[in-house]
Design a protein around this motif. Structure first.
Motif, PDB file in Angstrom:
ATOM      1  N   THR A 244       0.837  -1.174   0.000  1.00  0.00           N
ATOM      2  CA  THR A 244       0.000   0.000   0.000  1.00  0.00           C
ATOM      3  C   THR A 244       0.880   1.234   0.000  1.00  0.00           C
ATOM      4  N   SER A 245       0.635   2.119  -0.927  1.00  0.00           N
ATOM      5  CA  SER A 245       1.405   3.357  -0.941  1.00  0.00           C
ATOM      6  C   SER A 245       0.743   4.371  -0.017  1.00  0.00           C
ATOM      7  N   PHE A 246       1.501   5.316   0.425  1.00  0.00           N
ATOM      8  CA  PHE A 246       1.033   6.292   1.396  1.00  0.00           C
ATOM      9  C   PHE A 246       1.659   7.616   1.021  1.00  0.00           C
ATOM     10  N   PHE A 247       0.883   8.473   0.410  1.00  0.00           N
ATOM     11  CA  PHE A 247       1.418   9.740  -0.060  1.00  0.00           C
ATOM     12  C   PHE A 247       0.587  10.908   0.414  1.00  0.00           C
ATOM     13  N   SER A 248       1.161  12.068   0.303  1.00  0.00           N
ATOM     14  CA  SER A 248       0.481  13.305   0.616  1.00  0.00           C
ATOM     15  C   SER A 248       0.246  14.073  -0.669  1.00  0.00           C
TER      16      SER A 248
ATOM     17  N   ILE B  86      -3.161  10.954   3.075  1.00  0.00           N
ATOM     18  CA  ILE B  86      -4.250   9.984   3.098  1.00  0.00           C
ATOM     19  C   ILE B  86      -3.715   8.617   2.718  1.00  0.00           C
ATOM     20  N   PRO B  87      -3.847   7.616   3.608  1.00  0.00           N
ATOM     21  CA  PRO B  87      -3.478   6.255   3.198  1.00  0.00           C
ATOM     22  C   PRO B  87      -4.428   5.808   2.082  1.00  0.00           C
ATOM     23  N   THR B  88      -3.894   5.130   1.097  1.00  0.00           N
ATOM     24  CA  THR B  88      -4.733   4.719  -0.030  1.00  0.00           C
ATOM     25  C   THR B  88      -5.887   3.832   0.405  1.00  0.00           C
ATOM     26  N   SER B  89      -5.743   3.125   1.498  1.00  0.00           N
ATOM     27  CA  SER B  89      -6.832   2.271   1.986  1.00  0.00           C
ATOM     28  C   SER B  89      -8.042   3.097   2.445  1.00  0.00           C
ATOM     29  N   GLU B  90      -7.850   4.370   2.728  1.00  0.00           N
ATOM     30  CA  GLU B  90      -8.927   5.232   3.205  1.00  0.00           C
ATOM     31  C   GLU B  90      -9.640   5.969   2.074  1.00  0.00           C
TER      32      GLU B  90
ATOM     33  N   ASN C 268       5.747  15.979   0.774  1.00  0.00           N
ATOM     34  CA  ASN C 268       5.723  14.739   1.544  1.00  0.00           C
ATOM     35  C   ASN C 268       6.798  14.717   2.617  1.00  0.00           C
ATOM     36  N   ILE C 269       7.929  15.304   2.346  1.00  0.00           N
ATOM     37  CA  ILE C 269       8.984  15.385   3.366  1.00  0.00           C
ATOM     38  C   ILE C 269       8.503  16.260   4.522  1.00  0.00           C
ATOM     39  N   HIS C 270       7.872  17.385   4.215  1.00  0.00           N
ATOM     40  CA  HIS C 270       7.337  18.255   5.267  1.00  0.00           C
ATOM     41  C   HIS C 270       6.264  17.538   6.082  1.00  0.00           C
ATOM     42  N   VAL C 271       5.381  16.818   5.405  1.00  0.00           N
ATOM     43  CA  VAL C 271       4.315  16.083   6.098  1.00  0.00           C
ATOM     44  C   VAL C 271       4.924  14.997   6.989  1.00  0.00           C
ATOM     45  N   ALA C 272       5.893  14.252   6.470  1.00  0.00           N
ATOM     46  CA  ALA C 272       6.528  13.194   7.259  1.00  0.00           C
ATOM     47  C   ALA C 272       7.185  13.778   8.513  1.00  0.00           C
TER      48      ALA C 272
ATOM     49  N   GLN D  37       4.978   6.078  13.105  1.00  0.00           N
ATOM     50  CA  GLN D  37       4.714   5.050  12.095  1.00  0.00           C
ATOM     51  C   GLN D  37       4.161   5.656  10.808  1.00  0.00           C
ATOM     52  N   LEU D  38       3.290   6.651  10.929  1.00  0.00           N
ATOM     53  CA  LEU D  38       2.779   7.311   9.720  1.00  0.00           C
ATOM     54  C   LEU D  38       3.901   8.026   8.962  1.00  0.00           C
ATOM     55  N   ALA D  39       4.812   8.644   9.705  1.00  0.00           N
ATOM     56  CA  ALA D  39       5.954   9.302   9.078  1.00  0.00           C
ATOM     57  C   ALA D  39       6.824   8.282   8.343  1.00  0.00           C
ATOM     58  N   ILE D  40       7.047   7.146   8.981  1.00  0.00           N
ATOM     59  CA  ILE D  40       7.842   6.082   8.357  1.00  0.00           C
ATOM     60  C   ILE D  40       7.139   5.556   7.110  1.00  0.00           C
ATOM     61  N   ASP D  41       5.833   5.345   7.182  1.00  0.00           N
ATOM     62  CA  ASP D  41       5.074   4.870   6.020  1.00  0.00           C
ATOM     63  C   ASP D  41       5.200   5.834   4.848  1.00  0.00           C
ATOM     64  N   ASN D  42       5.107   7.115   5.144  1.00  0.00           N
ATOM     65  CA  ASN D  42       5.233   8.129   4.099  1.00  0.00           C
ATOM     66  C   ASN D  42       6.614   8.050   3.444  1.00  0.00           C
TER      67      ASN D  42
END
Length: 126
Positions: free
Chosen positions: A1-5, A11-15, A59-63, A73-78
């Motif tokens: 699953t990719s996870f991008f901003s 938003i996680p793609t699963s959502e 994405n770096i700023h969001v992470a 964990q969300l930062a790591i996923d990003n």
């Protein structure tokens, strides 16, 4: 699953499907109240804005913000999603660092891309 901003929203793609369902429910409630629906923005205008892309800097700023907020964990996923993209195009970094091609100097399309398609996790042709 990719996870991008996209822009400043992560938003996680699963959502995504859940968000689409909520949007449709809101549209239905709006119709029931007799309010007019918002006009859809034409695709050519959406594409022109560039906000359909995943932007590395954003994405770096969001992470970092997620990390500072304790959502490690969300930062790591990003960051792992970004790394997944760039691993596919490692050759662009090798060319940049070791100067293996003069084309790198004049052709921006051979350089590492700073934005990409988050849906397909692939480079854009623009």
């Amino acid at each position: 699953t990719s996870f991008f901003s996209a822009a400043v929203i992560t938003i996680p793609t699963s959502e995504i499907s859940k968000l689409v369902e909520v949007k449709e429910e809101i549209k239905e409630l709006t119709k029931q109240k007799g309010e007019e629906e918002e006009e859809e923005v034409p695709e050519e205008i959406q594409v022109y804005s560039g906000y359909h892309n995943v932007w590395l800097r954003d994405n770096i700023h969001v992470a970092y913000a997620l990390y500072v907020d304790g959502q490690v964990q969300l930062a790591i996923d990003n960051l792992q999603s970004i790394a997944y993209f760039y691993q596919k195009y490692r050759h662009r970094f090798v060319t940049a660092v070791f100067g293996e091609s003069d084309e790198f100097l004049w052709n921006v399309m051979v350089r590492p891309h700073i934005r990409f398609n988050g849906t397909t996790v692939s480079e854009n042709e623009e």
